[in-house]
Write a protein that holds these residues in place. Structure first.
Motif, mmCIF file in Angstrom:
data_model
loop_
_atom_site.group_PDB
_atom_site.id
_atom_site.type_symbol
_atom_site.label_atom_id
_atom_site.label_comp_id
_atom_site.label_asym_id
_atom_site.label_seq_id
_atom_site.Cartn_x
_atom_site.Cartn_y
_atom_site.Cartn_z
ATOM 1 N N ALA A 56 17.305 36.948 68.867
ATOM 2 C CA ALA A 56 16.886 37.532 70.135
ATOM 3 C C ALA A 56 18.099 37.821 71.014
ATOM 4 N N THR A 57 18.093 38.979 71.638
ATOM 5 C CA THR A 57 19.164 39.363 72.553
ATOM 6 C C THR A 57 18.608 40.352 73.565
ATOM 7 N N THR A 63 23.760 42.199 69.097
ATOM 8 C CA THR A 63 22.642 41.968 68.176
ATOM 9 C C THR A 63 23.024 42.249 66.728
ATOM 10 N N VAL A 134 11.787 36.084 76.908
ATOM 11 C CA VAL A 134 11.169 34.944 76.238
ATOM 12 C C VAL A 134 9.662 34.865 76.455
ATOM 13 N N TYR A 150 19.895 33.109 70.005
ATOM 14 C CA TYR A 150 19.964 34.010 71.156
ATOM 15 C C TYR A 150 21.426 34.249 71.509
ATOM 16 N N HIS A 198 16.206 37.888 81.783
ATOM 17 C CA HIS A 198 16.265 37.737 80.329
ATOM 18 C C HIS A 198 17.160 36.562 79.948
ATOM 19 N N TRP A 202 15.693 32.728 78.595
ATOM 20 C CA TRP A 202 16.035 32.156 77.301
ATOM 21 C C TRP A 202 16.870 30.885 77.458
ATOM 22 N N LYS A 206 15.675 27.106 75.815
ATOM 23 C CA LYS A 206 16.419 26.362 74.785
ATOM 24 C C LYS A 206 16.199 24.848 74.893
ATOM 25 N N ILE A 211 16.394 26.664 69.771
ATOM 26 C CA ILE A 211 17.150 27.869 70.118
ATOM 27 C C ILE A 211 18.641 27.565 70.154
ATOM 28 N N TYR A 213 21.834 28.989 71.562
ATOM 29 C CA TYR A 213 22.213 29.951 72.611
ATOM 30 C C TYR A 213 23.712 30.190 72.521
#
Length: 318
Positions: A56-57, A63, A134, A150, A198, A202, A206, A211, A213
């Motif tokens: 996810a980005t 990405t 998220v 992420y 965003h 995220w 976490k 996740i 990060y």
């Protein structure tokens, strides 16, 4: 859910300019394309599997780079296996759907398989991509306790890269001037919504989910260290030789020439690399070439307000 129409540019497969309306729609206040909106119910009900990995980005935050690193790790550094298909087909983009406009004097529309179609047909284990904030991630990913990687990139470089991506990608709204795009970006009136919300959303998530990060700037500064973090997260172990191979083959210079990763094979009628290549510079601090002193001061003031409620810290230069 709301939709709005704005006159925007789309180009046919010969990249000869035409004018068609671009429609954007909102899902829970987040701007998406009309086509993404049309399949949203299916996206939301997507059935994740326990061994799915989600990358996810925010758009243009590293990405494709992360996808290539992950694939190299999963394929034990086998370059041929990593070039078995394009990035889009190796790692389905869960919410993406687009139809290429018809060729001149033709009514035929080129259809690409949707991210959903690719994901649903793919055997496990799957690696899936998303740009969703998220709160819009299909609930099954959390229900299945899936791992998520992420990657966050500093706002200024992310903005500049996203601006150039809009210029070359005719499936996205016309960005207007850079000044106009900066205003849209600050207001969160761009596809996939506010960068600020965003990265913060995220960051909070976490603490509740599996996740990893990561920061784009850390990856540029010390790719070996960050790739080792990813390997550990994926429960993979590699010797130094394989690690060096991954670092080399996922470098910007090598990926820029890799047709399986540089998007020169997919979406030929949508992405015009002559306007701006998909893989443009891949550096930290390029924003300095675009922000005037006045723009920078205004952006910084707004940034401080929007990021005052988070412990997140970004580097905009080395």
């Amino acid at each position: 859910m709301q939709c709005s129409m704005a006159l925007d540019r789309m180009e046919d497969l010969s990249l000869k300019q035409t004018m068609v309306p671009f429609e954007s729609c909102e899902v829970e206040g987040i701007p998406l394309t009309k086509q993404m909106h049309s399949i949203w119910d299916r996206v939301w009900k997507f059935k994740a599997r326990p061994d799915d990995l989600l990358i996810a980005t925010y758009a243009k935050a590293g990405t494709t780079w992360t996808q290539e690193i992950v694939d190299m790790i999963q394929q034990d550094g086998d370059i041929e296996k990593c070039r078995r298909a394009t990035t889009y087909r190796r790692h389905p983009f869960i919410e993406w759907i687009i139809e290429e406009p018809p060729k001149t004097n033709s009514h035929l529309i080129m259809k690409h398989p949707t991210g959903l179609e690719l994901a649903e047909a793919m055997p496990s284990p799957r690696t899936i991509k998303t740009h969703l904030p998220v709160q819009l991630v299909p609930p099954s990913f959390w229900e299945q306790n899936c791992k998520v990687i992420y990657v966050a990139r500093n706002a200024k470089d992310n903005l500049v890269s996203y601006y150039h991506f809009h210029r070359m990608n005719k499936g996205l709204p016309n960005p207007g001037t850079l000044e106009e795009f900066i205003e849209k970006f600050m207001a969160g009136k761009v596809l996939w919504g506010s960068w600020y919300d965003h990265v913060k959303g995220w960051w909070k998530a976490k603490d509740k989910h599996r996740i990893l990060y990561l920061f784009y700037e850390d990856m540029k500064e010390n790719p070996m260290r960050e790739i080792q973090k990813i390997m550990k997260f994926l429960d993979k172990d590699m010797n130094q030789e394989l690690l060096n191979k991954i670092i080399y083959n996922t470098s910007f210079e090598i990926m820029k020439e890799n047709p399986m990763a540089n998007y020169t094979k997919d979406f030929r009628g949508i992405m015009d690399h002559s306007v701006s290549p998909f893989m443009r510079k891949g550096i930290v601090g390029d924003w300095k070439n675009y922000f005037t002193v006045a723009k920078n001061e205004k952006f910084d003031e707004d940034y401080r307000k929007k990021m005052a409620d988070t412990s997140l810290v970004f580097r905009t230069e080395f």
